[in-house]
Design an enzyme around this catalytic site. Structure first.
Site, PDB file in Angstrom:
ATOM      1  N   CYS A  12      48.385  28.624  35.135  1.00  0.00           N
ATOM      2  CA  CYS A  12      49.163  27.426  35.444  1.00  0.00           C
ATOM      3  C   CYS A  12      48.178  26.335  35.865  1.00  0.00           C
ATOM      4  CB  CYS A  12      50.116  27.717  36.602  1.00  0.00           C
ATOM      5  SG  CYS A  12      49.210  28.284  38.062  1.00  0.00           S
ATOM      6  N   GLU A 125      50.544  33.052  50.612  1.00  0.00           N
ATOM      7  CA  GLU A 125      51.164  31.715  50.630  1.00  0.00           C
ATOM      8  C   GLU A 125      52.149  31.597  51.794  1.00  0.00           C
ATOM      9  OE1 GLU A 125      53.001  30.401  46.949  1.00  0.00           O
ATOM     10  OE2 GLU A 125      54.438  29.250  48.117  1.00  0.00           O
TER      11      GLU A 125
END
Ligand code: F3S
Length: 282
Positions: A12, A125
């Site tokens: 990505c 995260e």
């Protein structure tokens, strides 16, 4: 046999950006380069970078000089503060979308909302987001009641929209104000949508990506529900000829931390095993 490769697969933009940053640093040849943990969740890429001198470390206190690169999923606030206090050179490769989740969580908390993070409490995260709101938030990965007058919801970027919806539906049953900030990453959703379409027409699906990669695991899980004959692999050596017996169409995709060269190697690996013809991009 026809092999269809997903158009939306592989790195990505956040991962590409991080790898470009590290490659740029490598060109500078200016002392050691460290990453806190692996820069992305792909063992092959991490090993390749390690061979070039990029060292992943778990304990930042062991770093005395050189450059420290923040991983795409972000680091803890206290780690960032420590590195700054030591005046070490830092390069922030945190994905801008991950930073956005953190900023939204901070804003919600500042405005008096109890922050709910829909995600995996063990994922870097999520730990990073929590640290930026002084650990004053709740991490949930299933629908449940949350107490508080004002609830603010953010989501781990790789979380599924279905789960987010279920969590929000449950929260809306309560009497409190609920504010939702949709922080799911579009790149993850695009890959998922395309792969699910492929899984409907393919006889078997191959998902390429690190076994530690959260988005690859979720991609595989969702595909497996549609196409039982689905396999999650990291390397072409894991390909098994028996998977392709009696198969006419095989679909190939990869998570957001999977490099294109790895997907290509697996494409040619399947081809050499079964003499498949290239079905092109989906
Ligand atoms: Fe960023 Fe989305 Fe990739 S959050 S690291 S662009 S999966």
């Amino acid at each position: 046999m026809e092999i269809i490769k997903a158009k939306h697969s592989g790195f990505c933009f956040g991962v590409k950006r991080a790898i470009d940053m590290v490659n740029k640093l490598l060109k500078e040849k200016d002392g050691p380069i460290y990453t806190i943990g692996p820069i992305i969740h792909n063992g092959e890429v991490v090993t390749l970078l390690q061979d070039k001198g990029v060292i992943p470390v778990d304990d930042i206190r062991s770093i005395k000089k050189g450059t420290v690169v923040y991983r795409t999923h972000g680091i803890l606030k206290e780690e960032e503060e420590y590195l700054k206090s030591k005046r070490l050179r830092v390069v922030d490769a945190t994905c801008p979308l991950v930073k956005k989740v953190r900023q939204e969580a901070v804003k919600l908390r500042k405005n008096g909302y109890k922050v709910v993070i829909v995600g995996d409490k063990n994922h870097q995260e999520v730990k990073s987001i929590l640290s930026y709101i002084e650990n004053d938030g709740i991490v949930i990965d299933d629908p449940q009641e949350v107490k508080g007058k004002k609830i603010g919801v953010v989501s781990q970027t790789t979380q599924s929209r279905e789960l987010l919806k279920k969590v929000v539906d449950r929260l809306l049953e309560g009497p409190q104000e609920v504010r939702i900030v949709n922080t799911i990453c579009e790149a993850v959703e695009l890959r998922l949508r395309e792969a699910l379409k492929m899984a409907e027409i393919a006889d078997a699906m191959i998902v390429v990506g690190g076994k530690e990669s959260s988005n690859t695991k979720k991609l595989y899980k969702a595909i497996k529900e549609v196409r039982a004959r689905s396999y999650h692999i990291e390397h072409e050596c894991e390909l098994n000829p028996s998977w392709f017996k009696g198969i006419h169409v095989v679909g190939l995709t990869g998570g957001t931390s999977t490099p294109d060269f790895l997907i290509d190697r697996i494409f040619y690996g399947i081809k050499s095993l079964c003499g498949g013809k290239d079905g092109g991009d989906s």
